[in-house]
Design an enzyme around this catalytic site. Structure first.
Site, PDB file in Angstrom:
ATOM      1  N   CYS A 127       0.618  -0.999  -0.285  1.00 43.41           N
ATOM      2  CA  CYS A 127       0.200  -0.079  -0.124  1.00 43.41           C
ATOM      3  C   CYS A 127       0.700   1.263  -0.169  1.00 43.41           C
ATOM      4  O   CYS A 127       0.857   1.711   0.782  1.00 43.41           O
ATOM      5  CB  CYS A 127      -0.983   0.043   1.532  1.00 43.41           C
ATOM      6  N   CYS A 130      -0.622   4.420   1.847  1.00 40.07           N
ATOM      7  CA  CYS A 130      -0.259   4.240   3.579  1.00 40.07           C
ATOM      8  C   CYS A 130       1.490   3.845   4.094  1.00 40.07           C
ATOM      9  O   CYS A 130       1.412   4.550   5.372  1.00 40.07           O
ATOM     10  CB  CYS A 130      -0.716   2.387   4.071  1.00 40.07           C
ATOM     11  N   ASP A 131       2.092   3.301   3.221  1.00 35.16           N
ATOM     12  CA  ASP A 131       3.690   3.278   3.972  1.00 35.16           C
ATOM     13  C   ASP A 131       4.459   4.132   2.717  1.00 35.16           C
ATOM     14  O   ASP A 131       5.444   4.555   3.075  1.00 35.16           O
ATOM     15  CB  ASP A 131       4.008   1.996   3.552  1.00 35.16           C
TER      16      ASP A 131
END
Ligand code: NAP
Length: 296
Positions: A127, A130-131
């Site tokens: 992701c 997200c990261d």
């Protein structure tokens, strides 16, 4: 006793809940993690009518709030099993419904290379939104050739020093508009006709080896590898009740019917031609409408 239990809180499941509540049915939605499913990770959604551009997170939140406001109940429990007589067994209890709608979507496919699991959170991510932040100013690679991989490469190019985009063919499955943007982007380097074959590093990922289709290999220095090679369904827990096809998708007939009366299927977890947000939402509304009509 619930009228309808929806398994899965993605766009299909949340739409089913909205439709069921508008018909005043008692509805419970089970979601394992956070509502929104795959779109939760989409940086930008621009193909959902009514929204020229919206983040997947915001759209998920809107759907969740709408269902909640209409009176749908949500429980964050993992469903372990269902039965033909419409019981839903979770890691926390047993629930009875008159009808079940299966809307479990699909999860990120892995590359299935040695040590992939060991590097998750230590260089491997599924992701980018997200990261990505953890890799600011660093060199990273994205694997895949669909819209997710293309979007991820573009997103990361704004954060990272350099982005390698590794794809196993020389044609992309994703849309041309993203491919054009990538080709104009100076800090994205394409590595085509190639697959990741090795992950190298001590505590954290440091390098990946890619093998070209002509059998030559090269090793590139990267701190992060973002894997975006599609999704796969996870329907093993339903396999003793509803029919599943050879790829793991629930067999649907007339769009949302399973082989069991009173158990319906909606969204990416069923076999279908077009797996999109719009078709998931369409399935959710249809499954709920039919479930209500056929409820005994
Ligand atoms: P996808 O379209 O299924 O693409 C998966 C990609 O991964 C393909 O390029 C595939 O290569 C490659 N791949 C699969 N298995 C692999 C393996 N073992 N090793 C290396 N490469 C592998 O998946 P997606 O990009 O996640 O998109 C899923 C759906 O969501 C699509 O319908 C997409 O259009 C949609 N989506 C839409 C948006 C948007 O509208 N903004 C954003 C994201 C996703 P091949 O091409 O060679 O098979």
């Amino acid at each position: 006793m619930y009228d309808i239990i929806v398994v899965g809180g993605g766009p299909a499941g949340m739409t089913a809940a909205i439709y069921a509540r508008r018909a005043n049915k008692k509805v419970l939605v089970f979601e394992g993690k956070a509502c929104g499913g795959q779109i939760l990770n989409a940086t930008e959604v621009d193909n959902y009518p009514g929204f020229e551009s919206i983040s997947g997170f915001d759209l998920s939140q809107n759907m969740y709030n709408q269902a909640l406001k209409l009176g749908a109940e949500f429980k964050f429990e993992m469903v372990k099993k269902i039965t033909a007589d419409k019981k839903v067994i979770t890691d926390n209890g047993e629930y009875q419904a008159k009808a079940i709608i299966l809307a479990t979507g699909a999860e990120n496919r892995r590359l299935n290379i040695v040590e992939e699991a060991d590097y998750i959170g230590r260089g491997i991510s599924y992701c980018a939104t997200c990261d990505g932040n953890f890799y600011k100013g660093k060199d990273v690679a994205v694997v895949g050739g669909g819209n997710t991989a293309l979007e991820d490469a573009l997103y990361l190019s704004n954060l990272c020093n350099k982005v390698y985009l590794i794809h196993r063919r020389d044609q992309f499955r994703g849309e041309d508009k993203y491919v054009e943007q990538i080709k104009l982007n100076d800090n994205i380097e394409l590595i085509l006709n190639s697959q990741v074959v090795d992950l190298i590093g001590e505590e954290h990922l440091e390098k990946v080896t890619v093998k070209n289709n002509d059998e030559t290999t090269k090793t590139i220095d990267v701190s992060g590898l973002f894997i975006a090679v599609g999704q796969q369904p996870r329907n093993e827990m339903f396999a003793d009740v509803v029919e599943i096809d050879e790829k793991g998708y629930i067999k649907a007939h007339d769009e949302v019917y399973t082989n069991v009366e009173g158990i319906y299927v909606a969204g990416d977890t069923r076999n279908k031609v077009l797996k999109q947000l719009t078709t998931a939402v369409s399935d959710g509304s249809l499954a709920a409408t039919i479930a209500i009509k056929e409820m005994k």
